[in-house]
Design a protein around this motif. Structure first.
Motif, short mmCIF file in Angstrom:
data_model
loop_
_atom_site.label_atom_id
_atom_site.label_comp_id
_atom_site.label_asym_id
_atom_site.label_seq_id
_atom_site.Cartn_x
_atom_site.Cartn_y
_atom_site.Cartn_z
N LEU A 74 0.81 -1.21 0.00
CA LEU A 74 0.00 0.00 0.00
C LEU A 74 0.84 1.26 0.00
CD1 LEU A 74 -2.93 1.08 0.17
CD2 LEU A 74 -2.66 1.07 2.66
N VAL A 75 1.98 1.26 0.68
CA VAL A 75 2.78 2.48 0.82
C VAL A 75 3.47 2.88 -0.48
CG1 VAL A 75 3.14 2.13 3.28
CG2 VAL A 75 4.74 1.13 1.66
N HIS A 76 3.32 2.09 -1.54
CA HIS A 76 3.85 2.48 -2.85
C HIS A 76 2.77 3.00 -3.78
CE1 HIS A 76 7.81 0.79 -1.95
NE2 HIS A 76 7.20 -0.28 -1.45
N VAL A 77 1.53 3.04 -3.30
CA VAL A 77 0.44 3.56 -4.11
C VAL A 77 0.55 5.07 -4.21
CG1 VAL A 77 -2.07 3.81 -4.25
CG2 VAL A 77 -1.07 1.64 -3.53
N GLY A 78 0.30 5.61 -5.39
CA GLY A 78 0.34 7.05 -5.59
C GLY A 78 1.70 7.60 -5.85
N VAL A 79 2.70 6.76 -5.92
CA VAL A 79 4.07 7.19 -6.18
C VAL A 79 4.52 6.55 -7.48
CG1 VAL A 79 6.43 7.32 -5.33
CG2 VAL A 79 4.51 7.38 -3.72
N GLY A 80 4.87 7.35 -8.47
CA GLY A 80 5.34 6.85 -9.75
C GLY A 80 6.72 7.33 -10.07
N GLU A 81 7.23 6.89 -11.19
CA GLU A 81 8.56 7.28 -11.63
C GLU A 81 8.50 8.63 -12.33
OE1 GLU A 81 10.19 4.29 -14.07
OE2 GLU A 81 10.26 2.76 -12.48
N GLY A 82 9.37 9.52 -11.92
CA GLY A 82 9.44 10.83 -12.54
C GLY A 82 10.65 10.97 -13.43
N ARG B 143 7.57 10.61 -8.65
CA ARG B 143 6.55 11.63 -8.85
C ARG B 143 5.29 11.18 -8.11
NH1 ARG B 143 2.44 11.57 -12.30
NH2 ARG B 143 3.39 9.77 -13.37
N SER B 144 4.79 12.01 -7.23
CA SER B 144 3.62 11.66 -6.43
C SER B 144 2.39 12.31 -7.05
CB SER B 144 3.78 12.14 -4.99
OG SER B 144 3.91 13.55 -4.94
N ARG B 145 1.25 11.59 -6.96
CA ARG B 145 0.00 12.11 -7.50
C ARG B 145 -1.16 11.98 -6.51
NH1 ARG B 145 0.88 7.20 -10.18
NH2 ARG B 145 -0.72 5.61 -9.77
N LEU B 146 -0.96 11.25 -5.41
CA LEU B 146 -2.04 11.05 -4.45
C LEU B 146 -2.28 12.33 -3.67
CD1 LEU B 146 -3.72 8.51 -3.83
CD2 LEU B 146 -2.31 8.19 -1.79
N GLN B 147 -3.54 12.76 -3.62
CA GLN B 147 -3.88 14.01 -2.96
C GLN B 147 -4.60 13.81 -1.63
OE1 GLN B 147 -6.17 16.35 -5.72
NE2 GLN B 147 -4.64 16.19 -7.35
N ARG B 148 -5.38 12.73 -1.50
CA ARG B 148 -6.15 12.49 -0.28
C ARG B 148 -5.95 11.06 0.18
NH1 ARG B 148 -9.02 15.74 -3.62
NH2 ARG B 148 -9.89 13.96 -4.75
N PRO C 126 5.28 7.42 7.87
CA PRO C 126 6.15 8.58 7.65
C PRO C 126 6.92 8.53 6.34
CG PRO C 126 6.30 7.85 9.93
CD PRO C 126 5.50 6.82 9.21
N GLY C 127 7.44 7.35 5.98
CA GLY C 127 8.13 7.23 4.70
C GLY C 127 7.20 7.44 3.52
N TRP C 128 5.97 6.94 3.65
CA TRP C 128 4.98 7.15 2.58
C TRP C 128 4.64 8.62 2.45
CZ3 TRP C 128 -0.62 4.72 2.55
CH2 TRP C 128 -1.12 4.78 1.25
N LEU C 129 4.46 9.32 3.57
CA LEU C 129 4.16 10.75 3.52
C LEU C 129 5.31 11.54 2.91
CD1 LEU C 129 2.47 11.27 7.01
CD2 LEU C 129 1.34 11.04 4.79
N GLU C 130 6.52 11.09 3.15
CA GLU C 130 7.67 11.78 2.55
C GLU C 130 7.64 11.67 1.03
OE1 GLU C 130 12.57 11.80 2.87
OE2 GLU C 130 11.37 10.26 3.89
N ARG C 131 7.27 10.50 0.52
CA ARG C 131 7.20 10.33 -0.94
C ARG C 131 6.01 11.06 -1.55
NH1 ARG C 131 8.87 5.16 0.82
NH2 ARG C 131 6.72 4.38 0.85
N LEU C 132 4.99 11.31 -0.74
CA LEU C 132 3.80 12.00 -1.22
C LEU C 132 3.81 13.49 -0.91
CD1 LEU C 132 1.03 9.44 -0.12
CD2 LEU C 132 2.02 9.71 -2.40
N PRO D 12 7.37 16.91 9.63
CA PRO D 12 8.25 17.39 8.54
C PRO D 12 7.66 17.21 7.15
CG PRO D 12 9.49 16.08 10.13
CD PRO D 12 8.04 15.88 10.44
N HIS D 13 6.74 16.27 6.98
CA HIS D 13 6.25 15.93 5.65
C HIS D 13 4.90 16.60 5.32
CE1 HIS D 13 9.38 13.01 6.24
NE2 HIS D 13 8.66 12.34 7.14
N VAL D 14 4.18 17.09 6.32
CA VAL D 14 2.85 17.62 6.05
C VAL D 14 2.66 19.04 6.56
CG1 VAL D 14 1.84 15.31 6.13
CG2 VAL D 14 1.89 16.69 8.23
#
Length: 580
Positions: free
Chosen positions: A221-229, A235-240, A255-261, A287-289
């Motif tokens: 799940l923690v890789h959802v919304g994160v793509g290759e830029g 590149r993150s696209r998840l907004q909510r 926390p690591g997921w929030l950093e990528r998003l 730090p991430h939000v």
């Protein structure tokens, strides 16, 4: 015929199929045929489908008026196509507890394992099957999987495989909710969660323990919304992002997921049981939000004190919408050392358990004041109690502080005074109908006098506040004492909902026929036309309908008279509560 098909709005009369006329000869067009300009202009389409769809979207902004959608579907074929497009924007698969046994036959509560249950029964009220058709699949924007999915493992249970097969078909899927109450573990996380990474336009994810309880689901799940830029980066696209009852494992990875998003995420919602959320977990989010988050929800966690929550939200510079869970405890009643100053806050929602004493009500009022006291631009305030509102309608005590069969309706005078003094100039929405809280008549009068910009009002009032019985020699009648005695300047009020509470054992409302209530609603709506469009009293809804009153003296002018008509209440089949 399924319940969903029966509830779907019927289209207009069939389209006429053009047939060639026998008297008109067919003309063969070749490359050598000279072109003759058409002297008659081509007919201009009245409304193109995209424009009709945009109009329908403006009418039904949040898909809350299913009756209006049904009326739009009966206007014409063009409007029917637009209504179908909106109908399939949201697909819901939510088997009820009564349909988990016997393949969806509705055989009551399944207390033991039913060996005949194949687990693949999709409820008749769901639009899931028809949404998978090629005609409707591109319309699907939101997919919600909830309810009670059979926990039986495969090969007997094929429903998770059906859900996994449907996900790639919804090419425009932007929102996914996976929150079933019962589910086959860990098959649900193994089949559905990895597919979320392949959804190209996904911007909102809401998941529950079905996807986060197991390590395999949480790690995928923690890789959802994160793509290759570009340049080999991400590149993150998840907004909510919404996590329902998050466990310790997903909170460790969050926390690591929030950093990528961090480049796209604007809303974070941790709902229901948040017992694993500790002060240290909140500090790891900051730090991430801190610079990007605009909406936040925090569920119930006894590990957090008021000061822990206040210190966290005070660091969110752009926070506009906040939903917090309140719990009463003696150690929480002390005034906090640091109160947040949420200057950007526009909407606040407070949810809590049932309040039955004056001390608990005063504690809640003080807590709400602490949260919103530093928000000068607060536009919406919502109070929600866990108490079942329907069970509270049996309240039979006549006093404002009384307690009936459904529990007490305690007035929140301190909170109403705070709203009047601090937020009257900006407040647009006040919703206290679900709060099991009564607003006294004198406070209600001052509230309506000062909050002139209010657009939506939902409160509980005593019977004497809203209704006054007028007895005459010929007949009895009723009118609104509150609105008749005090004409308010409510030029922006669009919707008002009142629930009568603390009524006597034989309330005065039961003395009159239906026409008396309709006349009461018409009287109120005429006072605040044309802005007031919807009025509700104890669940009965009236909508304003303008009727021309032609001048009979020959001037030719007409006056619009507002008549309150009882609204047609339609609920989508997938949102109806089954009788369990």
């Amino acid at each position: 015929m399924s319940d969903f098909a029966a509830a779907t709005p019927a289209p207009p009369s069939p389209r006429p199929s053009p047939s060639p006329s026998a008297s008109t000869p067919s003309t063969k067009i070749s490359a050598n045929t000279p072109h003759t300009p058409n002297t008659h202009p081509a007919p201009t389409p009245v409304l193109v489908p995209d424009l009709i769809f945009r109009i329908t979207q403006l009418i039904l902004t949040d898909f809350t008026d299913y009756a209006l959608l049904a009326r739009c579907a009966r206007v014409s074929w063009a409007f029917n196509d637009a209504a179908s497009r909106m109908l399939y924007e949201r697909v819901v698969l939510a088997p009820s507890l009564s349909t988990t046994g016997g393949g969806g036959g509705g055989r009551g509560h399944a207390a033991v394992l039913d060996l005949r249950d194949r687990g693949d029964g999709i409820p008749k009220t769901s639009n899931f099957d028809s949404a998978c058709l090629p005609k409707y699949a591109p319309y699907v924007i939101s997919l919600e999987i909830s309810g009670y999915i059979s926990p039986r493992p495969p090969p007997r249970n094929t429903l998770p495989a059906k859900i996994a097969a449907a996900l790639p078909l919804f090419v425009n899927l932007a929102r996914v909710q996976l929150t079933p109450r019962t589910y086959p573990s860990p098959l649900f996380a193994e089949t559905c969660v990895p597919l979320l990474r392949g959804l190209p336009v996904l911007v909102e994810v809401c998941v529950g323990p079905a996807c986060t309880a197991e390590d395999v689901g949480a790690e995928a799940l923690v890789h959802v919304g994160v793509g290759e830029g570009g340049g080999g980066g991400t590149r993150s696209r998840l907004q909510r992002l919404t996590l329902v009852s998050p466990g310790r494992r997903i909170l460790q990875l969050l926390p690591g997921w929030l950093e990528r998003l961090a480049g796209s995420l604007t809303e974070l919602h941790l709902k229901d049981n948040c017992g694993s959320v500790t002060p240290g977990v909140l500090r790891s989010f900051v730090p991430h939000v801190a610079a990007t988050l605009t909406a936040l929800t925090l569920g119930l966690s006894y590990s957090l004190t008021n000061q822990d929550v206040f210190d966290f939200v005070a660091q969110l510079e752009r926070l506009e919408r906040l939903h917090l869970r309140y719990y009463w405890a003696k150690q929480q009643l002390k005034y906090p050392a640091r109160v947040p100053a949420l200057r950007a806050l526009r909407a606040f929602t407070a949810s809590y358990t049932t309040i039955r004493t004056r001390a608990e009500a005063d504690g809640l009022d003080a807590w709400v004041r602490w949260v919103v006291g530093g928000s000068p631009n607060l536009e919406a305030l919502h109070l929600k109690s866990d108490a079942d509102a329907s069970s509270s309608l049996s309240n039979t005590n006549d006093s404002d502080e009384g307690e009936g069969e459904g529990g007490p309706y305690i007035s929140h005078d301190a909170l109403v005074d705070h709203v009047i003094s601090k937020h009257a100039g900006a407040l647009k929405v006040l919703s206290m109908k679900e709060a099991c809280a009564c607003v006294r008549k004198d406070k209600m009068r001052v509230l309506l006098e000062r909050c002139a910009r209010v657009e939506r009002l939902e409160v509980r009032v005593s019977e004497g506040t809203l209704i006054f019985v007028r007895q005459a020699v010929a007949h009895d009648g009723c009118y609104s004492a509150l609105f008749a005695e005090h004409p308010f300047e409510l030029r922006h009020l669009r919707s008002a909902s009142f629930n009568i509470c603390n009524a006597p054992r034989q309330p005065q409302l039961q003395r009159f026929e239906v026409d008396a209530y309709d006349a009461l609603a018409t009287d109120i709506m005429n006072k605040y036309r044309p802005s007031l469009r919807r009025l509700a009293v104890n669940g009965t809804v009236w909508e304003a309908s303008c009727v021309p009153d032609i001048d009979m003296e020959g001037s030719g002018s007409s006056i619009q008279t507002v008549v309150a008509r009882r609204a047609e209440i339609l609920v989508p089949p997938w949102d109806r509560k089954s009788s369990e």
